[in-house]
Motif scaffolding. Structure first.
Motif, PDB file in Angstrom:
ATOM      1  N   LEU A 111      -5.131   5.226  -0.814  1.00 19.53           N
ATOM      2  CA  LEU A 111      -4.054   4.296  -0.470  1.00 19.53           C
ATOM      3  C   LEU A 111      -3.343   4.723   0.820  1.00 19.53           C
ATOM      4  CD1 LEU A 111      -2.795   3.666  -4.078  1.00 19.53           C
ATOM      5  CD2 LEU A 111      -3.628   1.900  -2.518  1.00 19.53           C
ATOM      6  N   ALA A 112      -3.372   6.014   1.117  1.00 17.23           N
ATOM      7  CA  ALA A 112      -2.818   6.470   2.400  1.00 17.23           C
ATOM      8  C   ALA A 112      -3.648   5.924   3.552  1.00 17.23           C
ATOM      9  CB  ALA A 112      -2.782   7.998   2.433  1.00 17.23           C
ATOM     10  N   THR A 113      -4.993   5.940   3.395  1.00 18.06           N
ATOM     11  CA  THR A 113      -5.837   5.362   4.454  1.00 18.06           C
ATOM     12  C   THR A 113      -5.622   3.857   4.539  1.00 18.06           C
ATOM     13  OG1 THR A 113      -7.804   4.970   3.051  1.00 18.06           O
ATOM     14  CG2 THR A 113      -7.600   7.137   4.079  1.00 18.06           C
ATOM     15  N   GLN A 114      -5.457   3.212   3.377  1.00 14.59           N
ATOM     16  CA  GLN A 114      -5.227   1.760   3.400  1.00 14.59           C
ATOM     17  C   GLN A 114      -3.893   1.439   4.079  1.00 14.59           C
ATOM     18  OE1 GLN A 114      -5.682  -0.363  -0.310  1.00 14.59           O
ATOM     19  NE2 GLN A 114      -4.972  -2.285   0.578  1.00 14.59           N
ATOM     20  N   THR A 115      -2.900   2.285   3.832  1.00 11.20           N
ATOM     21  CA  THR A 115      -1.599   2.071   4.481  1.00 11.20           C
ATOM     22  C   THR A 115      -1.752   2.085   5.996  1.00 11.20           C
ATOM     23  OG1 THR A 115      -0.461   3.092   2.601  1.00 11.20           O
ATOM     24  CG2 THR A 115       0.751   2.970   4.688  1.00 11.20           C
ATOM     25  N   LEU A 116      -2.559   3.026   6.516  1.00 15.66           N
ATOM     26  CA  LEU A 116      -2.765   3.073   7.968  1.00 15.66           C
ATOM     27  C   LEU A 116      -3.575   1.867   8.445  1.00 15.66           C
ATOM     28  CD1 LEU A 116      -2.160   4.590  10.502  1.00 15.66           C
ATOM     29  CD2 LEU A 116      -4.163   6.012  10.117  1.00 15.66           C
ATOM     30  N   ASP A 117      -4.573   1.443   7.638  1.00 15.28           N
ATOM     31  CA  ASP A 117      -5.320   0.231   7.979  1.00 15.28           C
ATOM     32  C   ASP A 117      -4.369  -0.961   8.130  1.00 15.28           C
ATOM     33  OD1 ASP A 117      -7.842   1.461   7.905  1.00 15.28           O
ATOM     34  OD2 ASP A 117      -8.159   0.978   5.789  1.00 15.28           O
ATOM     35  N   GLU A 118      -3.485  -1.109   7.132  1.00 14.21           N
ATOM     36  CA  GLU A 118      -2.584  -2.272   7.141  1.00 14.21           C
ATOM     37  C   GLU A 118      -1.591  -2.175   8.302  1.00 14.21           C
ATOM     38  OE1 GLU A 118      -3.755  -4.313   5.377  1.00 14.21           O
ATOM     39  OE2 GLU A 118      -4.439  -3.520   3.455  1.00 14.21           O
ATOM     40  N   ALA A 119      -1.132  -0.963   8.600  1.00 11.61           N
ATOM     41  CA  ALA A 119      -0.233  -0.795   9.751  1.00 11.61           C
ATOM     42  C   ALA A 119      -0.958  -1.185  11.039  1.00 11.61           C
ATOM     43  CB  ALA A 119       0.252   0.645   9.826  1.00 11.61           C
TER      44      ALA A 119
ATOM     45  N   SER B 125       0.831  -1.210   0.000  1.00 18.15           N
ATOM     46  CA  SER B 125       0.000   0.000   0.000  1.00 18.15           C
ATOM     47  C   SER B 125       0.862   1.255   0.000  1.00 18.15           C
ATOM     48  CB  SER B 125      -0.913   0.010   1.233  1.00 18.15           C
ATOM     49  OG  SER B 125      -1.758  -1.097   1.235  1.00 18.15           O
ATOM     50  N   ALA B 126       1.884   1.249   0.856  1.00 18.69           N
ATOM     51  CA  ALA B 126       2.767   2.420   0.931  1.00 18.69           C
ATOM     52  C   ALA B 126       3.479   2.640  -0.398  1.00 18.69           C
ATOM     53  CB  ALA B 126       3.773   2.230   2.063  1.00 18.69           C
TER      54      ALA B 126
END
Length: 294
Positions: free
Chosen positions: A83-91, A67-68
């Motif tokens: 994708l920034a929100t998805q990056t935080l979801d995945e983190a 994602s990042a």
């Protein structure tokens, strides 16, 4: 495209996720919930819980890096923000499953050693195939690999695990419920965003289809190790017998998991994921490729 992406804005994410289904949770579950005593006191079940959770950490670490990486090569600003929100979801997923390892008794200083020791090599290879596309800046293949294949697999795996744990381990089931909601949103973005790009770049289709076939093989090999070759099989059968005796159902896709053999559960999960791949890939103009059987 603009109207569709409005549903994936940061404002929508704030309202549905941290201000919505995650409100009041800690590490994804309800405050004060703990792992069941039977799980913590049984060395076979505890080791298997650690092994299973490590696979979730491995998958979510891949999703975080993908994602990042895709933020940088996204072709428009709205996709970058989603994708920034998805990056935080995945983190968050990496963190909550890492916290579960600590809750299961893994010492913080041993976390990386445990992840390395229990990571399934087939799942590691599955992740490498996706990250190779992202590292090359291939947005189309990266989003298909990330938001259709990886997230599609995770969605079904989490749903089955949720069904199994609703009665046995409410704390873990609650942790999974938030990740399922996240994955549903991620899969929706992949299907909706990538269709236009595949039509604009028909030359990418053969490469993406080959990627799907290869990733699907390593996914099935991971499932085979989890169900057919599981060292905790006898303990699982004992727990399932207890569920049957108590009349408890663990329903997934219309099947009661408490009465299925490990091989039947593997077949159910594999068939579910592959059928979903076929449907979702068809929606974006990619022809599903049948993987080799592990």
């Amino acid at each position: 495209m603009a109207d569709f992406l409005a549903a994936y804005s940061i404002q929508s994410w704030l309202e549905s996720c941290p201000q919505g289904y995650l409100m009041g949770t800690e590490y994804g579950h309800r405050p004060g919930e703990t792992e069941p005593e039977e799980l913590l006191s049984n060395p076979v079940l505890r080791e298997e819980a650690i092994r299973t959770t490590v696979q979730l950490v491995v998958g979510e670490r891949c999703a975080l890096l993908a994602s990042a990486g895709l933020v940088r090569c996204a072709p428009d600003e709205a996709s970058r923000r989603f994708l920034a929100t998805q990056t935080l979801d995945e983190a968050r997923h990496v963190e909550i499953f890492g916290q579960r390892l600590l809750d299961l008794g893994v010492r913080k200083g041993d976390l990386e050693t445990v992840v390395e020791a229990y990571a399934n090599p087939n799942l590691v290879r599955f992740a490498e195939i996706l990250l190779e596309k992202v590292d090359r800046g291939d947005f189309v293949a990266g989003v298909v690999g990330q938001n259709v294949i990886l997230e599609g697999m995770a969605f079904s795996v989490f749903e089955m695990m949720y069904a199994l744990n609703q009665k046995l381990n409410p704390k873990f089931a609650h942790t999974l419920s938030g990740t399922i909601a996240d994955e549903r949103r991620h899969v929706g973005f992949g299907e909706n965003r990538i269709g236009n790009l595949v039509r604009q770049h028909p030359e990418k289709k053969a490469e993406i289809e080959a990627m799907q076939k290869e990733m699907s093989y390593y996914m099935l090999a991971t499932f085979a190790d989890a169900f057919r070759n599981n060292p905790a099989r006898a303990e699982f059968e004992r727990l399932e017998e207890n569920l049957r005796r108590d009349g408890v159902e663990a329903t997934y896709r219309g099947a009661n998991l408490a009465v299925l053999s490990p091989e039947e559960m593997e077949a159910l999960l594999a068939d579910t994921v592959l059928k979903e791949f076929r449907v979702r890939l068809g929606r974006i103009g990619i022809e599903y490729q049948t993987p080799a059987a592990p």
